[in-house]
Design an enzyme around this catalytic site. Structure first.
Site, PDB file in Angstrom:
ATOM      1  N   ASP A  78       0.855  -1.194   0.000  1.00  0.00           N
ATOM      2  CA  ASP A  78       0.000   0.000   0.000  1.00  0.00           C
ATOM      3  C   ASP A  78       0.882   1.231   0.000  1.00  0.00           C
ATOM      4  O   ASP A  78       1.849   1.313   0.764  1.00  0.00           O
ATOM      5  CB  ASP A  78      -0.882  -0.023   1.261  1.00  0.00           C
ATOM      6  CG  ASP A  78      -2.012   0.976   1.227  1.00  0.00           C
ATOM      7  OD1 ASP A  78      -1.856   2.028   0.574  1.00  0.00           O
ATOM      8  OD2 ASP A  78      -3.041   0.727   1.859  1.00  0.00           O
ATOM      9  N   ARG A  95      -0.717   4.505  -0.112  1.00  0.00           N
ATOM     10  CA  ARG A  95      -1.639   5.643  -0.006  1.00  0.00           C
ATOM     11  C   ARG A  95      -1.258   6.611   1.106  1.00  0.00           C
ATOM     12  O   ARG A  95      -1.686   7.757   1.108  1.00  0.00           O
ATOM     13  CB  ARG A  95      -3.066   5.132   0.209  1.00  0.00           C
ATOM     14  CG  ARG A  95      -3.660   4.492  -1.020  1.00  0.00           C
ATOM     15  CD  ARG A  95      -4.981   3.858  -0.722  1.00  0.00           C
ATOM     16  NE  ARG A  95      -4.860   2.768   0.232  1.00  0.00           N
ATOM     17  CZ  ARG A  95      -5.889   2.114   0.738  1.00  0.00           C
ATOM     18  NH1 ARG A  95      -7.120   2.463   0.409  1.00  0.00           N
ATOM     19  NH2 ARG A  95      -5.706   1.122   1.579  1.00  0.00           N
TER      20      ARG A  95
END
Length: 417
Positions: A328, A330
């Site tokens: 991830d 983000r």
């Protein structure tokens, strides 16, 4: 055509090299007048207070338009009648050091608070716009037909449309604040941004005096339900859905994940909260495929389906890491900034199962009273693997964690669209 091309390229790679006249800027100052404007004008490098260019990832299209002659290089926007339809702020959080580091809190008010600089010929442009609209989702019409939502004529219309205030936000990064938020040295942050973009922004490493950066990434859309004047009041109930972009599901209804069902469920809860006198908001961030990109996302889909034993919860995260090198990207640490901009210190109902999002909110001093999981009946059949994997990885699950071993995670990060 060759005669129209300047013979010399003007570089702004060293302090003072661009001449004099730079506009003073003091991030997190007590007022707009003391803070100063965000200026990234290519026509007047001497006025610049920011590295990069306006419009985020769309800046390349603007450059192409100028190169082909479709757009005049020196064009400046006419801001007549573009003022926000509703006012946001100012709130105390705007001047609290370290609270807002990834957007310009005055970005929607440049025509008003920086009018003097604009009259003086400085190219100050908005980075936030606020308008009104009606949204029309077939799922909301279904909720009306089932009696789960009752039109009130104010928020939800008899036609099935829902009234909203919508906000577009382009990112504006305060590099010292970004570095502090992530606990890294600003010099290292600048160097990595420079190197990992192929040297696209040389000022990152040659102009330490310029603290702002307009990154070429997607921004954020906020859809607000209810009366904006109620924001910031202690007695106002706040419901929200923080949603990271998933084009395949959000727009085209792909059933491999829960993204659109969860987004629509968030819209429903936000609308009902607004009907009851509160405020609902959907925060939609352009972070496709956990900010890994849609190409990587589809490669992972293939890897999950083709692996020995088929798509399985216990390998859900691992397949992403095998392709992308990380689960991830983000970085939810920046996500709470929009809540600080809106003056929100408490969220009564957060429509999300993500532990990472809630840790980020709480870490920035925003209280989360209740988490709302997606109802089991809204989970598509092909998305059962996703839900099982997330619950086992530590996501909020009122019904408990599935009876399987806890999944391996990387650096404490999990995922949720």
């Amino acid at each position: 055509m060759e005669q129209l091309i300047p013979r010399h390229i003007r570089l702004t790679t060293h302090p003072g090299g661009a001449g004099t006249g730079a506009v003073p800027l003091c991030w997190a100052a007590a007022s707009a007048a003391l803070r100063g404007p965000v200026v990234a004008s290519p026509a007047e490098p001497r006025h610049r207070t920011a590295i990069g260019s306006h419009s985020g990832s769309y800046a390349i299209y603007r450059a192409l338009a100028v190169a082909t002659g479709a757009l005049a290089a020196g064009h400046r926007p006419d801001l007549t009648d573009t003022a926000p339809v509703a006012l946001v702020g100012p709130w105390p959080q705007w001047s609290e050091p370290g609270r807002i580091v990834s957007l310009d809190p005055y970005g929607h008010l440049v025509g008003e608070v920086f009018a003097e600089q604009i009259r003086a010929g400085i190219d100050v442009r908005p980075t936030i716009a606020i308008a009104t609209a009606h949204i029309d989702l077939p799922e909301i019409r279904q909720r009306i037909d089932s009696g789960d939502i009752i039109p009130d004529g104010r928020v939800v219309l008899q036609s099935g449309e829902v009234r909203v205030t919508k906000i577009a936000i382009d990112p504006v990064w305060h590099l010292p604040g970004i570095a502090a938020r992530f606990g890294v040295a600003e010099s290292l942050l600048r160097r990595r941004l420079f190197e990992e973009t192929g040297g696209m922004f040389s000022e990152l490493v040659t102009r330490p005096d310029i603290e702002l950066f307009l990154p070429p990434i997607g921004g954020t859309s906020v859809y607000l339900f209810g009366d904006l004047d109620r924001l910031g009041r202690p007695d106002t109930a706040i419901a929200c859905r923080v949603h990271d972009e998933c084009n395949g599901s959000d727009v085209f209804g792909s059933d491999i994940c829960t993204c659109r069902p969860y987004l629509v469920h968030g819209v429903e809860i936000c609308a009902v909260t607004a009907q009851r006198g509160g405020v609902g908001l959907v925060v939609y961030n352009r972070k496709e495929g956990r900010a890994l990109g849609e190409v990587t996302k589809f490669l992972v889909y293939n890897a999950r389906k083709r692996q020995a034993g088929g798509d399985r919860a216990e390998t859900y995260f691992r397949r992403t890491e095998c392709v992308a090198g990380v689960e991830d990207m983000r970085f939810q640490e920046l996500m709470p900034d929009v809540f600080h901009w809106l003056g929100i210190r408490r969220i009564d109902r957060s429509v999300s199962m993500s532990n990472i999002k809630h840790e980020a909110l709480r870490g920035q001093g925003i209280e989360v009273v209740e988490q709302v999981a997606i109802p089991e009946g809204l989970v598509p059949l092909d998305a059962q693997v996703e839900i099982a994997a997330k619950k086992a990885a530590g996501y909020f699950a009122p019904s408990g964690v599935p009876g399987r071993a806890k999944l391996r995670r990387t650096k404490g990060r999990s995922l949720d669209a």
